[in-house]
Scaffold this active site. Structure first.
Site, short mmCIF file in Angstrom:
data_model
loop_
_atom_site.label_atom_id
_atom_site.label_comp_id
_atom_site.label_asym_id
_atom_site.label_seq_id
_atom_site.Cartn_x
_atom_site.Cartn_y
_atom_site.Cartn_z
N SER A 87 -27.75 -55.14 -31.13
CA SER A 87 -27.81 -56.51 -30.62
C SER A 87 -28.89 -56.68 -29.56
O SER A 87 -28.99 -57.72 -28.93
CB SER A 87 -26.46 -56.90 -30.04
OG SER A 87 -26.04 -55.92 -29.12
N THR A 189 -25.68 -58.88 -25.73
CA THR A 189 -26.81 -58.92 -24.80
C THR A 189 -26.57 -57.97 -23.63
O THR A 189 -25.44 -57.89 -23.13
CB THR A 189 -26.90 -60.35 -24.23
OG1 THR A 189 -27.14 -61.22 -25.32
CG2 THR A 189 -27.96 -60.49 -23.18
N THR A 207 -32.02 -59.34 -25.33
CA THR A 207 -31.15 -59.47 -26.50
C THR A 207 -31.95 -59.73 -27.77
O THR A 207 -33.10 -60.17 -27.71
CB THR A 207 -30.19 -60.67 -26.29
OG1 THR A 207 -29.20 -60.68 -27.31
CG2 THR A 207 -30.91 -62.00 -26.32
N ARG A 217 -34.91 -69.87 -33.20
CA ARG A 217 -33.83 -70.16 -32.25
C ARG A 217 -33.98 -69.29 -30.99
O ARG A 217 -34.24 -68.09 -31.06
CB ARG A 217 -32.48 -69.87 -32.91
CG ARG A 217 -31.25 -70.14 -32.01
CD ARG A 217 -30.78 -68.90 -31.30
NE ARG A 217 -29.50 -69.10 -30.61
CZ ARG A 217 -28.96 -68.21 -29.79
NH1 ARG A 217 -29.56 -67.07 -29.56
NH2 ARG A 217 -27.81 -68.46 -29.20
N THR A 240 -23.53 -63.39 -21.00
CA THR A 240 -23.56 -62.97 -22.40
C THR A 240 -22.66 -63.90 -23.20
O THR A 240 -21.83 -64.60 -22.63
CB THR A 240 -23.10 -61.50 -22.54
OG1 THR A 240 -23.19 -61.11 -23.91
CG2 THR A 240 -21.67 -61.30 -22.07
N GLY A 241 -22.85 -63.91 -24.50
CA GLY A 241 -22.03 -64.78 -25.33
C GLY A 241 -22.86 -65.87 -25.98
O GLY A 241 -24.07 -65.69 -26.18
C1 SD4 Z 1 -27.71 -65.46 -27.19
N1 SD4 Z 1 -26.43 -64.83 -25.27
O1 SD4 Z 1 -28.77 -65.27 -27.79
C2 SD4 Z 1 -27.14 -64.31 -26.41
C3 SD4 Z 1 -26.35 -63.46 -27.34
C4 SD4 Z 1 -25.15 -62.78 -26.81
O2 SD4 Z 1 -22.99 -62.10 -27.13
O3 SD4 Z 1 -25.03 -62.48 -25.65
N2 SD4 Z 1 -24.14 -62.58 -27.61
O4 SD4 Z 1 -27.09 -66.51 -27.25
#
Ligand code: SD4
Length: 333
Positions: A87, A189, A207, A217, A240-241
């Site tokens: 990731s 991330t 990330t 994106r 993160t997220g």
């Molecule tokens: C995103 N925040 O590209 C990052 C991905 C991530 O858990 O952290 N996923 O939206």
């Protein structure tokens, strides 16, 4: 804020002079011996379980009295360079066109900032972000321009798409159903924030973004104020997220501003998550489909974290050692 409970805790700790962590199931807030004016430094925090290894690399810099900026760059480069971390960086999952596009940003104690978004073919986007910060008159480069800049600085062009990723992508193409998932394999991330022995803060975030995202994106991770924010007078935060939700509330800037208002890192993270909860509900969306986690650190070396739902953890390394902590969360069912 020092209420009676905190006062008792801090008084009890005055002799020990160490950071205290309350694991009462409600809070992971650290409470430092505020009365003695001591600061828990150096200290480094990073998102997810791969943060443990990343923290070790950052700690090498911090324990030798190095700069937080160098620590966070060295730290996040560990998962970036690891093909088994799917990731971040090399080995990251591709977008729906089968391209691995990377996002990263970095911020130092002087509020210098650098960022790259939708960068292809470069294993260490965080170092490109740092070069944007240090060697250009700009703060953010994207796509082909970011790649050209990286190549001009001597970065090697590489294929980042692993065989395993290509296989997964081809499988995904069969349905082409986009269900953005957070908490994949317990790491996504990497966001890292650190306080060095000089008392200076810096942060880095990197990330490959959401797997099978639309080409082009960009998430929160390379956006200063969203995926990362550092204010050397106050504190630092990273996220993160689901990036779309973090951007919606300018998450990490919000967390730092809440700390400026006197909130502890823990309370600041909680309030930022509650803002996401409220906006999600207002928009008639299902909170169960969303994950966002924040980690925050203030100038005293106190830290905290909160997220929408369970499954998020973060790693903390200070003089007491390196440990993984399960973040507390809002959605209990
Ligand atoms: C995103 N925040 O590209 C990052 C991905 C991530 O858990 O952290 N996923 O939206």
């Amino acid at each position: 804020m020092t209420n009676r409970r905190n006062f008792l805790k801090t008084t009890a700790l005055a002799t020990a002079g160490v950071a205290f962590q309350a694991f009462n199931g409600k809070s992971e807030e650290t409470e430092i011996d505020i009365n003695s004016g001591k600061t828990n430094k150096p200290i480094v925090l990073s998102t997810w379980n791969f943060g443990l290894q990343a923290n070790e690399a950052a700690w090498e810099v911090l324990k030798n009295k190095g700069r937080a900026l160098d620590a966070v760059e060295a730290g996040v480069k560990i998962p970036e360079g690891d093909p088994n971390e799917r990731s971040v960086g090399y080995g990251g999952r591709p977008d729906r066109e089968g391209k691995v596009t990377l996002d990263a940003c970095i911020m130092d104690e002087f509020s210098n900032i650098g960022s790259v978004a939708c960068l292809e073919h470069i294993k260490h986007p965080i170092s490109v972000a740092r070069m944007v910060m240090e060697k250009t008159p700009h703060v953010m480069l994207v796509g082909e321009g970011a790649l050209q800049f990286a190549l001009s600085q001597g970065f090697k062009r590489e294929n980042l798409l692993l065989e395993a990723s290509e296989k997964e992508w081809k499988e995904w193409l069969k349905t082409s159903e986009y269900v953005p998932k957070a908490n994949i394999e317990n790491h996504d991330t990497i966001g890292m924030i650190a306080l060095d022995v000089q008392g200076n803060l810096s942060g880095a975030c990197t990330t490959s973004g959401m797997a099978f995202k639309m080409h082009g994106r960009v998430g929160d991770s390379p956006i200063i104020g969203a995926g990362l924010y550092v204010d050397n007078e106050i504190g630092a935060a990273t996220a993160t997220g689901h990036g779309e939700e973090v951007i919606r509330i300018t998450g990490c800037h919000l967390v730092v501003e809440l700390m400026r208002q006197g909130k502890s890192p823990q309370k600041a993270c909680e309030e930022a998550v509650m803002r996401i909860v409220k906006l999600t509900q207002n928009r008639g969306k299902n909170l169960k489909d969303i994950q966002v986690g924040f980690i925050a650190l203030n100038k005293k070396g106190e830290y905290g974290s909160y997220c929408v739902q369970g499954g998020f953890n973060y790693a903390v390394h200070d003089a007491a050692g390196n440990k993984l902590i399960d973040a507390n969360y809002y959605l209990k069912t």
